[in-house]
Design a protein around this motif. Structure first.
Motif, PDB file in Angstrom:
ATOM      1  N   PHE A 258     -21.238 -32.844 -14.821  1.00 30.53           N
ATOM      2  CA  PHE A 258     -19.778 -32.815 -15.013  1.00 30.53           C
ATOM      3  C   PHE A 258     -19.356 -33.732 -16.158  1.00 30.53           C
ATOM      4  N   ASN A 259     -20.105 -33.710 -17.238  1.00 25.71           N
ATOM      5  CA  ASN A 259     -19.790 -34.531 -18.418  1.00 25.71           C
ATOM      6  C   ASN A 259     -19.756 -36.034 -18.124  1.00 25.71           C
ATOM      7  N   GLN A 260     -20.336 -36.457 -17.032  1.00 22.96           N
ATOM      8  CA  GLN A 260     -20.285 -37.870 -16.667  1.00 22.96           C
ATOM      9  C   GLN A 260     -21.107 -38.736 -17.617  1.00 22.96           C
ATOM     10  N   SER A 261     -22.044 -38.155 -18.315  1.00 20.24           N
ATOM     11  CA  SER A 261     -22.805 -38.949 -19.289  1.00 20.24           C
ATOM     12  C   SER A 261     -22.618 -38.400 -20.702  1.00 20.24           C
ATOM     13  N   TYR A 262     -21.553 -37.648 -20.893  1.00 18.94           N
ATOM     14  CA  TYR A 262     -21.258 -37.129 -22.223  1.00 18.94           C
ATOM     15  C   TYR A 262     -20.744 -38.264 -23.103  1.00 18.94           C
ATOM     16  N   VAL A 263     -21.354 -38.434 -24.276  1.00 20.84           N
ATOM     17  CA  VAL A 263     -20.904 -39.520 -25.150  1.00 20.84           C
ATOM     18  C   VAL A 263     -20.535 -38.959 -26.514  1.00 20.84           C
ATOM     19  N   VAL A 264     -19.919 -39.782 -27.344  1.00 21.85           N
ATOM     20  CA  VAL A 264     -19.335 -39.299 -28.595  1.00 21.85           C
ATOM     21  C   VAL A 264     -20.377 -38.640 -29.496  1.00 21.85           C
ATOM     22  N   LEU A 265     -21.534 -39.273 -29.636  1.00 19.72           N
ATOM     23  CA  LEU A 265     -22.545 -38.696 -30.524  1.00 19.72           C
ATOM     24  C   LEU A 265     -23.055 -37.370 -29.977  1.00 19.72           C
ATOM     25  N   MET A 266     -23.077 -37.261 -28.661  1.00 20.86           N
ATOM     26  CA  MET A 266     -23.464 -36.024 -27.996  1.00 20.86           C
ATOM     27  C   MET A 266     -22.512 -34.900 -28.415  1.00 20.86           C
ATOM     28  N   GLN A 267     -21.237 -35.246 -28.394  1.00 19.90           N
ATOM     29  CA  GLN A 267     -20.228 -34.255 -28.756  1.00 19.90           C
ATOM     30  C   GLN A 267     -20.359 -33.876 -30.227  1.00 19.90           C
ATOM     31  N   MET A 268     -20.604 -34.867 -31.052  1.00 19.80           N
ATOM     32  CA  MET A 268     -20.762 -34.594 -32.470  1.00 19.80           C
ATOM     33  C   MET A 268     -21.954 -33.670 -32.704  1.00 19.80           C
ATOM     34  N   TYR A 269     -23.035 -33.964 -32.000  1.00 16.48           N
ATOM     35  CA  TYR A 269     -24.241 -33.156 -32.131  1.00 16.48           C
ATOM     36  C   TYR A 269     -23.948 -31.700 -31.755  1.00 16.48           C
ATOM     37  N   ARG A 270     -23.215 -31.535 -30.629  1.00 21.84           N
ATOM     38  CA  ARG A 270     -22.945 -30.187 -30.149  1.00 21.84           C
ATOM     39  C   ARG A 270     -22.054 -29.426 -31.145  1.00 21.84           C
ATOM     40  N   GLY A 279     -17.186 -29.554 -40.212  1.00 16.18           N
ATOM     41  CA  GLY A 279     -15.999 -30.346 -40.540  1.00 16.18           C
ATOM     42  C   GLY A 279     -15.543 -31.173 -39.347  1.00 16.18           C
ATOM     43  N   TYR A 280     -15.441 -30.523 -38.190  1.00 13.87           N
ATOM     44  CA  TYR A 280     -14.966 -31.200 -36.990  1.00 13.87           C
ATOM     45  C   TYR A 280     -15.941 -32.311 -36.580  1.00 13.87           C
ATOM     46  N   ALA A 281     -17.252 -31.989 -36.622  1.00 15.85           N
ATOM     47  CA  ALA A 281     -18.279 -32.983 -36.277  1.00 15.85           C
ATOM     48  C   ALA A 281     -18.170 -34.202 -37.191  1.00 15.85           C
ATOM     49  N   SER A 282     -17.900 -33.952 -38.486  1.00 18.92           N
ATOM     50  CA  SER A 282     -17.757 -35.073 -39.418  1.00 18.92           C
ATOM     51  C   SER A 282     -16.578 -35.949 -39.030  1.00 18.92           C
ATOM     52  N   ALA A 283     -15.508 -35.321 -38.600  1.00 13.95           N
ATOM     53  CA  ALA A 283     -14.343 -36.104 -38.181  1.00 13.95           C
ATOM     54  C   ALA A 283     -14.705 -36.983 -36.987  1.00 13.95           C
ATOM     55  N   ILE A 284     -15.469 -36.412 -36.029  1.00 16.52           N
ATOM     56  CA  ILE A 284     -15.909 -37.206 -34.869  1.00 16.52           C
ATOM     57  C   ILE A 284     -16.729 -38.401 -35.338  1.00 16.52           C
ATOM     58  N   ALA A 285     -17.652 -38.127 -36.266  1.00 12.37           N
ATOM     59  CA  ALA A 285     -18.505 -39.201 -36.781  1.00 12.37           C
ATOM     60  C   ALA A 285     -17.656 -40.293 -37.416  1.00 12.37           C
ATOM     61  N   MET A 286     -16.650 -39.877 -38.190  1.00 15.23           N
ATOM     62  CA  MET A 286     -15.792 -40.862 -38.843  1.00 15.23           C
ATOM     63  C   MET A 286     -15.063 -41.735 -37.827  1.00 15.23           C
ATOM     64  N   VAL A 287     -14.549 -41.093 -36.791  1.00 15.67           N
ATOM     65  CA  VAL A 287     -13.803 -41.864 -35.797  1.00 15.67           C
ATOM     66  C   VAL A 287     -14.739 -42.838 -35.075  1.00 15.67           C
ATOM     67  N   LEU A 288     -15.940 -42.361 -34.734  1.00 19.73           N
ATOM     68  CA  LEU A 288     -16.889 -43.254 -34.068  1.00 19.73           C
ATOM     69  C   LEU A 288     -17.221 -44.446 -34.973  1.00 19.73           C
ATOM     70  N   PHE A 289     -17.396 -44.125 -36.260  1.00 18.81           N
ATOM     71  CA  PHE A 289     -17.697 -45.185 -37.220  1.00 18.81           C
ATOM     72  C   PHE A 289     -16.593 -46.239 -37.213  1.00 18.81           C
ATOM     73  N   LEU A 290     -15.351 -45.762 -37.259  1.00 14.03           N
ATOM     74  CA  LEU A 290     -14.228 -46.696 -37.256  1.00 14.03           C
ATOM     75  C   LEU A 290     -14.207 -47.524 -35.969  1.00 14.03           C
ATOM     76  N   VAL A 291     -14.446 -46.841 -34.852  1.00 13.27           N
ATOM     77  CA  VAL A 291     -14.435 -47.552 -33.569  1.00 13.27           C
ATOM     78  C   VAL A 291     -15.473 -48.671 -33.587  1.00 13.27           C
ATOM     79  N   ILE A 292     -16.682 -48.331 -34.043  1.00 14.37           N
ATOM     80  CA  ILE A 292     -17.748 -49.341 -34.062  1.00 14.37           C
ATOM     81  C   ILE A 292     -17.360 -50.512 -34.954  1.00 14.37           C
TER      82      ILE A 292
END
Ligand SMILES: Nc1ncnc2c1ncn2[C@@H]1O[C@H](COP(=O)(O)OP(=O)(O)OP(=O)(O)O)[C@@H](O)[C@H]1O
Ligand SMILES: [Mg+2]
Lengths: 309, 361
Positions: A258-270, A279-292
């Motif tokens: 039930f997505n209980q271990s779904y993480v940001v990089l997982m989503q980006m990968y998918r 394009g969308y995956a890159s946006a996810i990567a950018m946001v994760l980068f900023l968060v880190i």
């Protein structure tokens, strides 16, 4: 060489050789950094630029897309799965960063009490898991925690009353991945802390013993403040590392149940490699980068203030 | 109360199979300044650390005052130690470094402040109390280390080569300050050093250590004037004593006539109460300042290096037999380099040692 007045010759020569030497040094410096700059540019700068550029387009994984402005980011802000993933990331950080540092510190303190060969041996044992590739690590733990045959199941049964398929149970999955991760990466932290401990001169402890410090006081008043820079380094490195969680989740639970271990990089990968949304995956990567960046800078500042007090 | 400050009885120390201290007895009177000297690796630091409780004692007993502290914790011995490396806590200010022991003992704030201020005043550190050790000069760090000891008001101060990291000028200054401090505090102090001058000027009693034993102990000038063996004779005094081989040519009513080996015309009448038999090989010791240049017969020294110090000069050379010889010249500036000089020792001041190195008196 044109004839020069004998009086200003030494000066002129000194000047010449000075600028010659500078030139030679510059050339050598350029030559020495060139390979690195080249590799850095090709394999880091260019891809980074590409990701930034891609995140403003609707490009598929391969091929050009069209400029869509901030549309990807807007979509991401309304994506419920993204918030779940982000939350899971922070939950994982909570489960790993401080526990692993505390465990590593305790191991380092006890290992540093050992002498010579014995110390090297024990240190090697703790460091060994770090050398293993992630696939091996997850395989070992998948076996040990196997619902039917895992040798750790009796232990779990003893505590909870029954065997638990840990990677298929929404409550167990993140803590167990955290356990695996701590086991895997702890050796490196131990090593850093041991190095830090060795840097504290022995005579400080002798002076403290003469001053009447108990072992407890010696730890809190000598070891802790002097080790603090290393501890905060370990905390920061761990924070960055654990926010980038992917492999263990991918291999152990694949983001479920039930997505209980779904993480940001997982989503980006998918998005990138399964749904072909570059394009969308890159946006996810950018946001994760900023968060880190934001979280780790914040933490580092906090730790520095804590250390100065 | 017992007048003994520190008392050691057949103290031994082994590191595994290696015996470093092989039975040391010593008494340091309360309030006295004792100095350990000896060649590198002879166990001075080890002995000091045993008194501090930082090394376990393998055998024998250690008393401080009238307490047996052989197995006591360092903190319970009433000693404070100043380390060669200073061992200041780098993360604490000068004030907190000095207050450390009081803080651990949870003393009231006012008392901590007062005691630290007092110690800082004695050591002229009052302006530096807020600095970290890394912002201090070597001499100031040294003073903080001493201040940390003073604050604890110990019965015994231990110093392990405390001045060896300072430059020559500062060393002289700190040496004087230590002497003053000793007078002011009146506490027992034990001090390890390599430096002759420090030992001679500071000590009430010098203990010369070698090979895990105390070779001799006594007041500095007693050791200088009346060494009990060849090692002490050579170790105390700078430049060190000259030694030449000789044999007993004849026993006289007052002593002996000694004939220098390989120098037929050099013989001396030396007063001894227990003269060895004729023909015994002996070693003669002569201090550089007891050799004077003479026109007549004597020891012929080929001078190869002259150390001119202004007031005095030390002429280094060799005898015909190849033995090194140093003699001192005062006032005159002769430029003796490369010349051959004849020197004659003051026969009253010749020390005689037997083949084992023990003094014959
Ligand atoms: N922890 C130890 N383990 C084994 N041997 C040791 C240890 N500490 C000292 N020793 C040995 O004991 C001997 C005495 O050492 P110590 O440090 O007391 O000498 P020292 O007289 O202080 O010399 P220095 O004047 O050079 O400081 C040395 O031979 C040294 O090798
Ligand atoms: Mg020493």
């Amino acid at each position: 060489m044109p004839p020069v007045h004998p009086l200003d010759r030494p000066e002129r020569e000194a000047e010449m050789s000075h600028s010659n030497r500078r030139n030679r040094e510059l050339r050598a410096a350029a030559l020495l950094v060139a390979p690195f700059v080249f590799v850095f540019a090709v394999f880091f700068l260019y891809p980074t630029y590409k990701v930034v550029a891609l995140s403003f387009t609707d490009a598929p994984l391969i091929g050009e897309g069209t400029w869509v402005g901030l549309e990807n980011y807007a979509k991401l802000l309304g994506d419920r799965l993204f918030y779940t993933s982000l939350w899971n990331n922070f939950y994982f950080v909570l489960l790993t960063v401080i526990p692993t540092t505390v465990i590593a510190l305790m191991i380092a303190l006890s290992v540093s009490k050992l002498k010579g060969r014995m110390q090297a041996l024990v240190l090697t044992l703790f460091f060994l898991p770090y050398v293993l590739p992630v696939s091996v690590v997850t395989m070992i733990w998948a076996w040990m925690l196997d619902f039917q045959f895992g040798i750790l199941q009796p232990l779990i049964a003893a505590v909870t009353g029954k065997a638990v398929p840990v990677f298929k149970n929404p409550h167990w999955v993140m803590p167990m991945i955290a356990v695996v991760t701590v086991w895997w990466t702890n050796g490196f932290n131990v090593l850093l802390l041991i190095a830090g401990l060795r840097n504290i001169p022995e005579d400080l402890y002798e002076a403290a013993a003469l001053d009447g410090a108990t072992p407890w006081q010696r730890f809190w008043r000598v070891t802790w403040p002097l080790l603090w820079p290393i501890i905060s380094l370990v905390l920061t490195l761990q924070l960055i590392l654990q926010l980038k969680l992917f492999d263990q989740v991918y291999l152990l639970s694949n983001g479920g149940p039930f997505n209980q271990s779904y993480v940001v990089l997982m989503q980006m990968y998918r998005e990138a490699f399964q749904l072909n949304h570059g394009g969308y995956a890159s946006a996810i990567a950018m946001v994760l980068f900023l968060v880190i960046v934001i979280v780790s800078v914040l933490q580092f500042q906090l730790l520095r203030i804590g250390g100065r007090k | 109360m017992n007048s003994t400050g520190v008392q050691l009885r057949s103290v031994e120390k082994n590191f595994g199979a290696v015996k470093v201290i092989k039975g040391v007895d010593m008494d340091v009177q309360r309030g006295k300044f004792a100095v350990f000297v000896g060649p590198s690796g002879c166990g001075k630091s080890t002995l000091l650390r045993m008194i501090a409780g930082l090394e376990e004692t393998s055998g024998g007993s250690i008393h401080i005052g009238d307490r047996d502290v052989t197995d006591a914790d360092p903190a319970d011995r009433g000693v404070a130690m100043v380390f060669q490396s200073y061992a200041l806590y780098p993360h604490l200010t000068v004030f907190e470094n000095m207050a450390f022991s009081l803080r651990l003992a949870k003393r009231p704030k006012a008392e901590v402040k007062q005691k630290v201020q007092e110690a800082a005043a004695i050591l002229q550190l009052t302006d530096h109390l807020d600095k970290k050790p890394s912002h201090l000069s070597g001499g100031q760090r040294q003073r903080v280390a001493i201040g940390r000891a003073i604050v604890r008001a110990p019965e015994v101060f231990l110093f392990d080569e405390p001045l060896s990291n300072l430059d020559a000028e500062l060393r002289v200054q700190m040496r004087l300050e230590l002497a003053r401090l000793h007078q002011k505090l009146g506490a027992t102090m034990i001090y390890v050093t390599h430096d002759q001058v420090e030992a001679m000027t500071l000590a009430d009693t010098i203990f010369v250590l070698q090979g895990g034993h105390v070779q001799q102990s006594g007041a500095p000038l007693d050791l200088y004037d009346d060494p009990s063996n060849r090692f002490v004779a050579g170790f105390i005094g700078s430049p060190s004593m000259n030694f030449v081989e000789a044999t007993v040519e004849a026993v006289t009513p007052t002593g002996i006539t000694a004939q220098l080996t390989g120098q037929p015309d050099a013989r001396f009448d030396i007063a001894l109460t227990t003269p060895p038999a004729t023909g015994t090989p002996i070693t003669l010791g002569m201090r550089p300042e007891h050799l004077t240049i003479t026109e007549g017969t004597g020891l012929r020294v080929t001078v190869d290096v002259a150390e001119e110090l202004g007031g005095v000069s030390y002429q280094h050379g060799t005898l015909a037999s190849g033995e090194p010889m140093i003699f001192q010249q005062t006032g005159a500036r002769h430029g003796m380099h490369g010349t051959v000089q004849t020197v004659l020792p003051d026969a009253q001041r010749i020390f005689v040692f037997d083949a084992e190195g023990d003094r014959i008196r």
